[in-house]
Write an enzyme that holds these catalytic residues in place. Sequence first.
Site, PDB file in Angstrom:
ATOM      1  N   ASP A   1      37.284  30.430  36.544  1.00 37.86           N
ATOM      2  CA  ASP A   1      36.486  31.534  36.079  1.00 37.86           C
ATOM      3  C   ASP A   1      35.014  30.783  36.377  1.00 37.86           C
ATOM      4  OD1 ASP A   1      38.209  33.552  36.809  1.00 37.86           O
ATOM      5  OD2 ASP A   1      39.456  32.566  34.995  1.00 37.86           O
TER       6      ASP A   1
ATOM      7  N   HIS B   1      42.718  35.545  31.065  1.00 39.01           N
ATOM      8  CA  HIS B   1      42.880  35.780  32.440  1.00 39.01           C
ATOM      9  C   HIS B   1      42.312  37.110  33.231  1.00 39.01           C
ATOM     10  CE1 HIS B   1      41.392  34.133  36.288  1.00 39.01           C
ATOM     11  NE2 HIS B   1      42.743  34.770  36.877  1.00 39.01           N
TER      12      HIS B   1
END
Length: 436
Positions: A248, A276
Amino acid sequence: MDLSSLARPQSLRGASPGPLGAHAARRRSVQLLRPRRPAVRCSVDTAKQQAQGIPSAVAAAAEAEATRKECFGVFCTTYDLQADEKTKSWKKLVNIAVSGAAGMISNHLLFKLASGEVFGQDQPIALKLLGSERSLQALEGVAMELEDSLYPLLREVSIGIDPYVIFEDADWALLIGAKPRGPGVERAALLDINGQIFAEQGKALNAVASRNVKVIVVGNPCNTNALICLKNAPNLSAKNFHALTRLDENRAKCQLALKAGVFYDKVSNMTIWGNHSTTQVPDFLNAKIDGRPVKEVIDDTKWLEEDFTITVQKRGGVLIQKWGRSSAASTAVSIVDAMRSLVTPTPEGDWFSTGVYTTGNPYGIAEDIVFSMPCRSKGDGDYELVKDVIMDDFLWGRIKKSEDELIAEKRCVAHLTGEGNAFCDLPGDTMLPGEM
């Protein structure tokens, strides 16, 4: 991962390497061991057994056993390789356990590890590969490819389906294997299914791994899976458990670089806060481009507050639409990045993102969850949370939303963390596109 596979252990182990000094011979053999039968080393022939005082009848039985399917092909071969001069400076063997080792992510990751990308060209490693009964044959193929690649740093390879065997003396545990989310499977059900896997693996790590093992959980939902794992490993430091949010971070850096018209190495101080999931918070407030605050370089608040975050979150889904498969290669790269961030000193003034245990954090985030936060490392495998970050109402509001989700996930797996009966009241379906 097939949960039923945990009941019947098998392993494919490599013999311990010889001395690493100059002109020292190295013996490497990889073989399949089946518990409940005498362990027979395929690379030891009958003459050697007799020379070692083993009765001929036993040697004959051992030779017959070696011809069975337990020992085959390259795994029954012993290589006597002359060590060269550079092994004088090699370090103590590092044991790396990898679950889901027959999957696509591991197919990229294992060769990066064996090549020395993480620990350098003077660090020998042993790979311990965990799979399931269904994937065991594929694991044999993975091990064969590793053997055929002739990596000088790869001293041992072992495979198996029992975490209590594979995790023994592990210095690193990369927990990739998890059940993917299929059609009609609720997030709560996935938390329970995968939570059972990570509870069992946490117990195995607690029992047999190195007391300073570093654990990176990749299998989703990775934050709560990491929490389950550490709660089932009470004899290990909670600080040694990480949930992977580095991909990410890498995606966020890429998007800022594209928007600013610079190369990605100009982007620093990028933080992914939280879970996440689609509640993750790519932090443009503290990030920098070429040493300047992002908001000074990108004068487009609407893009930063809306498009930027959505683009980062949906990147995996778009990749699947384009290529027809998930982001295995870039995930492997992000695992390497995450490991390197812990074994390499963080550049002055910079930091990296990783999901870690929140107890004692300086931000006011709820304790006793695994939350992605900014960290620095001295390169010793440990880390410290970054204190010199700024907050505004927009950033804090988004952080609290991700915190609420992780608290709800924690309640949903209470039966797996030793905290009573589970109660699921998840605020919504927040699985990232491409992870279903």
